[in-house]
Design a protein around this motif. Structure first.
Motif, short mmCIF file in Angstrom:
data_model
loop_
_atom_site.label_atom_id
_atom_site.label_comp_id
_atom_site.label_asym_id
_atom_site.label_seq_id
_atom_site.Cartn_x
_atom_site.Cartn_y
_atom_site.Cartn_z
N ASP A 56 3.80 29.88 84.01
CA ASP A 56 4.44 28.80 83.26
C ASP A 56 3.44 28.10 82.34
N LEU A 57 2.21 27.93 82.84
CA LEU A 57 1.16 27.27 82.03
C LEU A 57 0.87 28.09 80.77
N VAL A 58 0.77 29.41 80.94
CA VAL A 58 0.52 30.29 79.78
C VAL A 58 1.69 30.21 78.80
N ASN A 115 -14.73 12.02 78.64
CA ASN A 115 -13.45 12.57 78.18
C ASN A 115 -12.46 12.68 79.34
N ARG A 116 -12.94 13.14 80.50
CA ARG A 116 -12.04 13.25 81.67
C ARG A 116 -11.48 11.88 82.05
N ASP A 117 -12.32 10.85 81.96
CA ASP A 117 -11.85 9.49 82.27
C ASP A 117 -10.79 9.02 81.27
N PHE A 176 -8.13 32.08 78.66
CA PHE A 176 -8.67 30.72 78.74
C PHE A 176 -8.44 30.13 80.13
N TYR A 177 -7.27 30.38 80.71
CA TYR A 177 -6.92 29.81 82.01
C TYR A 177 -7.09 30.79 83.17
N LEU A 178 -7.95 31.81 82.98
CA LEU A 178 -8.15 32.86 83.99
C LEU A 178 -8.49 32.29 85.37
N ILE A 179 -9.22 31.16 85.38
CA ILE A 179 -9.62 30.53 86.65
C ILE A 179 -8.40 30.15 87.50
N HIS A 180 -7.23 29.97 86.83
CA HIS A 180 -6.01 29.56 87.54
C HIS A 180 -5.06 30.73 87.79
N LYS A 181 -5.53 31.97 87.62
CA LYS A 181 -4.58 33.10 87.63
C LYS A 181 -3.84 33.29 88.97
N PRO A 235 0.33 29.14 91.53
CA PRO A 235 1.77 29.36 91.28
C PRO A 235 2.21 28.93 89.88
N PHE A 236 1.45 28.03 89.26
CA PHE A 236 1.87 27.53 87.95
C PHE A 236 1.30 28.32 86.77
N TYR A 237 0.53 29.38 87.05
CA TYR A 237 -0.21 30.09 85.98
C TYR A 237 0.70 30.64 84.87
N ALA A 255 -5.55 11.26 85.12
CA ALA A 255 -5.27 12.28 86.14
C ALA A 255 -4.35 13.37 85.61
N THR A 256 -4.49 14.58 86.18
CA THR A 256 -3.67 15.74 85.79
C THR A 256 -2.19 15.40 85.83
N ASN A 257 -1.78 14.74 86.92
CA ASN A 257 -0.39 14.29 87.07
C ASN A 257 -0.24 12.89 86.44
N ASN A 308 4.86 15.47 82.07
CA ASN A 308 4.82 15.75 83.51
C ASN A 308 3.49 16.45 83.83
N ILE A 309 3.34 16.93 85.07
CA ILE A 309 2.05 17.50 85.50
C ILE A 309 1.68 18.75 84.70
N GLU A 310 2.65 19.47 84.17
CA GLU A 310 2.34 20.63 83.33
C GLU A 310 2.15 20.22 81.87
N LYS A 311 3.13 19.55 81.33
CA LYS A 311 3.08 19.13 79.91
C LYS A 311 2.34 17.80 79.84
N ASN A 312 1.01 17.90 80.00
CA ASN A 312 0.22 16.68 80.16
C ASN A 312 -0.72 16.39 78.99
N ALA A 313 -0.31 16.80 77.82
CA ALA A 313 -0.87 16.33 76.53
C ALA A 313 -2.27 16.84 76.15
N ILE A 318 -4.85 8.73 78.13
CA ILE A 318 -4.02 9.55 77.24
C ILE A 318 -2.82 10.11 77.98
N ARG A 319 -3.06 10.60 79.20
CA ARG A 319 -1.95 11.21 79.94
C ARG A 319 -0.92 10.17 80.36
N LYS A 320 -1.36 8.96 80.69
CA LYS A 320 -0.40 7.90 81.03
C LYS A 320 0.50 7.63 79.83
N ILE A 379 -5.60 19.32 72.38
CA ILE A 379 -4.33 18.61 72.34
C ILE A 379 -3.25 19.69 72.47
N LYS A 380 -2.47 19.58 73.54
CA LYS A 380 -1.54 20.65 73.94
C LYS A 380 -0.23 20.60 73.14
N PRO A 381 0.57 21.69 73.20
CA PRO A 381 1.80 21.76 72.38
C PRO A 381 2.77 20.59 72.57
P1 ADP Z 1 -6.79 19.51 84.50
O1 ADP Z 1 -6.15 19.92 83.17
O2 ADP Z 1 -6.58 18.05 84.79
O3 ADP Z 1 -8.24 19.94 84.61
P2 ADP Z 1 -6.14 21.74 86.28
O4 ADP Z 1 -7.39 22.39 85.77
O5 ADP Z 1 -5.98 21.61 87.76
O6 ADP Z 1 -5.96 20.28 85.66
O7 ADP Z 1 -4.87 22.51 85.74
C1 ADP Z 1 -4.84 23.05 84.43
C2 ADP Z 1 -3.49 22.74 83.82
O8 ADP Z 1 -2.48 23.43 84.54
C3 ADP Z 1 -3.06 21.27 83.90
O9 ADP Z 1 -3.63 20.46 82.88
C4 ADP Z 1 -1.56 21.39 83.76
O10 ADP Z 1 -1.16 21.64 82.41
C5 ADP Z 1 -1.28 22.64 84.59
N1 ADP Z 1 -1.02 22.30 86.01
C6 ADP Z 1 -1.91 21.88 86.93
N2 ADP Z 1 -1.33 21.67 88.13
C7 ADP Z 1 -0.02 21.98 87.96
C8 ADP Z 1 1.12 21.98 88.82
N3 ADP Z 1 1.04 21.61 90.09
N4 ADP Z 1 2.32 22.35 88.29
C9 ADP Z 1 2.42 22.72 86.99
N5 ADP Z 1 1.40 22.77 86.13
C10 ADP Z 1 0.19 22.39 86.60
#
Ligand code: ADP
Ligand code: MG
Length: 139
Positions: free
Chosen positions: A60-62, A84-86, A48-53, A56-58, A90-92, A108-113, A101-103, A8-10
């Protein structure tokens, strides 16, 4: 039966909806078998989020994931990873189905709970990232 990692995110902690989110898991037959609240350091969030390094959102996500406390839990049940994914939706949140939960709680797509492991293999890695063996008990 599988275990999966949930966070459960911030943003959701700030909205004071921990209980409502945990209820989504419980009513879908996912059992909370381990849980703790903690604050990620920048180094731990980056790891934790190294896979996304390279995304472009890395950065900000950190920043977001270190902006407040999180609640990490291990969910246990039939087909737990996909279930759980269901339940998360969706991410967005604009594309998330009604009743997810996300609905209901994402901003938003970043602050997605919530975070949820996306495969059984990653679930094992992510659970080990946060929990010691003696912190998880399944009867
Ligand atoms: P999920 O959390 O649904 O598995 P991802 O693994 O693709 O999604 O992304 C990890 C997290 O990064 C997302 O839950 C979200 O917080 C953030 N994120 C993903 N895509 C974006 C984006 N386009 N812009 C901003 N933040 C994003
Ligand atoms: Mg993901």
């Amino acid at each position: 039966m599988q275990q999966t990692l949930s966070i459960i995110k911030p943003d959701a902690i700030e909205k004071n909806v921990i209980g409502e989110i945990l209820k989504h898991f419980e009513k879908n037959n996912l059992k909370i078998v381990a849980a703790k609240m903690l604050h990620l350091t920048k180094e731990r969030a980056e790891k934790f989020y190294l896979i996304h390094k390279d995304k472009p959102f890395y950065n900000d996500l950190v920043d977001f994931m270190t902006s407040g406390s999180i609640l990490v839990s291990v969910l246990y049940g039939e087909d737990a990873v996909k279930k759980n994914r269901d339940i998360m939706g969706a991410t967005n949140p604009e594309q998330a189905d009604k009743g997810t939960i996300r609905k209901d709680f994402a901003t938003n797509i970043e602050k997605n709970a919530v975070h949820g492991s996306d495969s059984l293999e990653n679930a094992k890695i992510e659970i080990a990232f946060f929990f010691k063996e003696d912190e998880i008990f399944i009867r």
